[in-house]
Design a protein around this motif. Structure first.
Motif, PDB file in Angstrom:
ATOM      1  N   GLN A 152       6.890  37.409 -54.106  1.00  0.00           N
ATOM      2  CA  GLN A 152       7.300  36.943 -52.787  1.00  0.00           C
ATOM      3  C   GLN A 152       6.515  37.610 -51.652  1.00  0.00           C
ATOM      4  O   GLN A 152       6.040  36.929 -50.743  1.00  0.00           O
ATOM      5  CB  GLN A 152       8.796  37.177 -52.603  1.00  0.00           C
ATOM      6  CG  GLN A 152       9.654  36.372 -53.575  1.00  0.00           C
ATOM      7  CD  GLN A 152      11.142  36.582 -53.345  1.00  0.00           C
ATOM      8  OE1 GLN A 152      11.556  37.394 -52.537  1.00  0.00           O
ATOM      9  NE2 GLN A 152      11.960  35.834 -54.085  1.00  0.00           N
ATOM     10  N   LEU A 153       6.377  38.937 -51.687  1.00  0.00           N
ATOM     11  CA  LEU A 153       5.707  39.633 -50.586  1.00  0.00           C
ATOM     12  C   LEU A 153       4.189  39.536 -50.671  1.00  0.00           C
ATOM     13  O   LEU A 153       3.524  39.172 -49.686  1.00  0.00           O
ATOM     14  CB  LEU A 153       6.145  41.104 -50.565  1.00  0.00           C
ATOM     15  CG  LEU A 153       7.624  41.365 -50.275  1.00  0.00           C
ATOM     16  CD1 LEU A 153       7.925  42.864 -50.282  1.00  0.00           C
ATOM     17  CD2 LEU A 153       8.021  40.762 -48.928  1.00  0.00           C
ATOM     18  N   LEU A 154       3.635  39.861 -51.850  1.00  0.00           N
ATOM     19  CA  LEU A 154       2.179  39.874 -51.992  1.00  0.00           C
ATOM     20  C   LEU A 154       1.613  38.540 -52.466  1.00  0.00           C
ATOM     21  O   LEU A 154       0.453  38.219 -52.176  1.00  0.00           O
ATOM     22  CB  LEU A 154       1.765  40.986 -52.972  1.00  0.00           C
ATOM     23  CG  LEU A 154       2.156  42.408 -52.548  1.00  0.00           C
ATOM     24  CD1 LEU A 154       1.768  43.410 -53.647  1.00  0.00           C
ATOM     25  CD2 LEU A 154       1.484  42.789 -51.234  1.00  0.00           C
ATOM     26  N   GLY A 155       2.403  37.773 -53.203  1.00  0.00           N
ATOM     27  CA  GLY A 155       1.940  36.473 -53.684  1.00  0.00           C
ATOM     28  C   GLY A 155       0.847  36.560 -54.737  1.00  0.00           C
ATOM     29  O   GLY A 155       0.062  35.630 -54.909  1.00  0.00           O
ATOM     30  N   TRP A 156       0.778  37.686 -55.455  1.00  0.00           N
ATOM     31  CA  TRP A 156      -0.253  37.850 -56.464  1.00  0.00           C
ATOM     32  C   TRP A 156       0.065  37.126 -57.765  1.00  0.00           C
ATOM     33  O   TRP A 156      -0.838  36.670 -58.465  1.00  0.00           O
ATOM     34  CB  TRP A 156      -0.446  39.346 -56.756  1.00  0.00           C
ATOM     35  CG  TRP A 156      -1.034  40.128 -55.629  1.00  0.00           C
ATOM     36  CD1 TRP A 156      -1.543  39.625 -54.459  1.00  0.00           C
ATOM     37  CD2 TRP A 156      -1.188  41.547 -55.562  1.00  0.00           C
ATOM     38  NE1 TRP A 156      -1.991  40.638 -53.663  1.00  0.00           N
ATOM     39  CE2 TRP A 156      -1.791  41.845 -54.316  1.00  0.00           C
ATOM     40  CE3 TRP A 156      -0.874  42.595 -56.404  1.00  0.00           C
ATOM     41  CZ2 TRP A 156      -2.087  43.140 -53.909  1.00  0.00           C
ATOM     42  CZ3 TRP A 156      -1.165  43.890 -56.007  1.00  0.00           C
ATOM     43  CH2 TRP A 156      -1.773  44.163 -54.778  1.00  0.00           C
ATOM     44  N   THR A 183       8.282  42.033 -54.931  1.00  0.00           N
ATOM     45  CA  THR A 183       7.043  42.664 -54.467  1.00  0.00           C
ATOM     46  C   THR A 183       5.813  41.812 -54.753  1.00  0.00           C
ATOM     47  O   THR A 183       5.048  41.460 -53.844  1.00  0.00           O
ATOM     48  CB  THR A 183       6.878  44.048 -55.129  1.00  0.00           C
ATOM     49  OG1 THR A 183       8.021  44.848 -54.848  1.00  0.00           O
ATOM     50  CG2 THR A 183       5.623  44.739 -54.601  1.00  0.00           C
ATOM     51  N   PHE A 184       5.609  41.461 -56.023  1.00  0.00           N
ATOM     52  CA  PHE A 184       4.351  40.837 -56.424  1.00  0.00           C
ATOM     53  C   PHE A 184       4.354  39.314 -56.304  1.00  0.00           C
ATOM     54  O   PHE A 184       3.277  38.712 -56.233  1.00  0.00           O
ATOM     55  CB  PHE A 184       4.010  41.232 -57.865  1.00  0.00           C
ATOM     56  CG  PHE A 184       3.796  42.701 -58.043  1.00  0.00           C
ATOM     57  CD1 PHE A 184       2.654  43.314 -57.564  1.00  0.00           C
ATOM     58  CD2 PHE A 184       4.745  43.486 -58.683  1.00  0.00           C
ATOM     59  CE1 PHE A 184       2.448  44.680 -57.722  1.00  0.00           C
ATOM     60  CE2 PHE A 184       4.548  44.846 -58.851  1.00  0.00           C
ATOM     61  CZ  PHE A 184       3.405  45.454 -58.360  1.00  0.00           C
TER      62      PHE A 184
END
Length: 315
Positions: free
Chosen positions: A159-163, A156-157
């Motif tokens: 790979q998807l959001l890159g945060w 989630t944080f």
């Protein structure tokens, strides 16, 4: 004073029992560490060379002699040298231990910041929607394995959001900002389950304390509600929370294997796993002794706090 000395003596005996059990169990595990050390590409090592190396490492001595030597080394705070690369186990533990302790401390602080307020609020209004949702969330958090939570965080944080970075380690002195970024996800992964435990213990303890006579008396005297909750109720409800929280932290020192693996955090758990795989007796013994000493020390600290706050415990 006598109670205090007895607790210290009991802790020393417990640590000796752990050391003895670890020493015996490791030596009875199938597989010769010298053969594993000398085997290359699956080839069978020369028996003569195996005996030579075993003699150099002291593994050809009787088991009781090895045991006495190990106890003597530990009394001198000498954890020995690795069989694999002859590096100092004590130095490697000293290098890795602060990383694991930092991870546990960050997770513990985060779990307290979440679990304590949520537990108090849920106890004050046990039939509210918040209380029911918090109970559901805590049960869910405790039922999901930590490696699943960590993997979901990465997906989630990272790979998807890159945060946040997916994992790794950078020393704080080299890059403080990146170090803290890399710490967020592994610490939060541990804190999810730990905060659920803190929440449940806090809520249950507060529900036990709130109906007591001294709480009703404080309210009848007109003591402000905030003061009744924080100084009277929560203060008396904290001892079970402290006990469970301290024991959970002690267990986390050896229970961060999956988290450190998922996030590639080079702490003490990775050292233990590699030592077990290589049948590296000094590494495995050294790590477990440090973990056991930490855990027993936390138990001793909790007992001392109990004894200082409640004279009945000392009797």
């Amino acid at each position: 004073m006598g109670w205090f000395l007895r607790r210290i003596a009991q802790s020393i005996v417990m640590l000796w029992v752990v050391i003895s059990l670890v020493f015996l169990s490791i030596h009875f595990v199938p597989g010769d560490p010298v053969e594993l050390l000398l085997a290359q590409d699956g080839a069978t090592p020369d028996p003569a060379m195996v005996e030579v190396v075993r003699g150099q490492l002291g593994l050809d001595r009787p088991l009781h002699e090895q045991y006495v030597k190990k106890l003597g080394d530990l009394l001198r705070f000498d954890l020995g040298k690795s069989i694999v690369d002859e590096s100092s186990v004590g130095k490697e533990v000293a290098r890795r231990l602060p990383r694991t302790l930092e991870l546990i401390a960050a997770a513990g602080l985060l779990s307290l910041l979440i679990g304590l307020p949520a537990g108090v609020l849920a106890a004050l209004r046990p039939a509210s929607l918040f209380s029911r949702m918090a109970n559901l969330a805590s049960g869910t958090a405790q039922s999901i394995p930590v490696f699943v939570i960590g993997t979901l965080f990465v997906i989630t944080f990272a790979q998807l959001l890159g945060w946040l970075p997916a994992g790794g380690f950078v020393a704080f002195e080299r890059d403080p900002a990146k170090h803290l970024l890399l710490l967020i996800m592994p610490a939060t992964t541990i804190a999810v389950g730990l905060s659920a435990i803190v929440f449940r213990i806090t809520r249950a303890s507060m529900l036990d304390v709130l109906p007591l006579d001294f709480i009703r008396t404080a309210r009848a005297k007109g003591v402000p509600r905030r003061r009744v909750i924080l100084q009277h109720a929560l203060r008396n409800a904290l001892m079970p929370v402290i006990t469970v929280f301290a024991l959970q932290l002690g267990g986390l020192l050896a229970g961060t294997v999956l988290v450190e693996t998922v996030f590639n955090w080079p702490g003490l758990s990775g050292m233990l796993v590699s030592g077990v795989n290589a049948r590296d007796y000094p590494v495995v013994t050294g790590v477990i002794v440090v973990v056991a000493a930490f855990y027993i020390g936390l138990n001793l600290l909790v007992d001392i706090l109990y004894g200082l706050t409640d004279p009945r415990v000392r009797k």
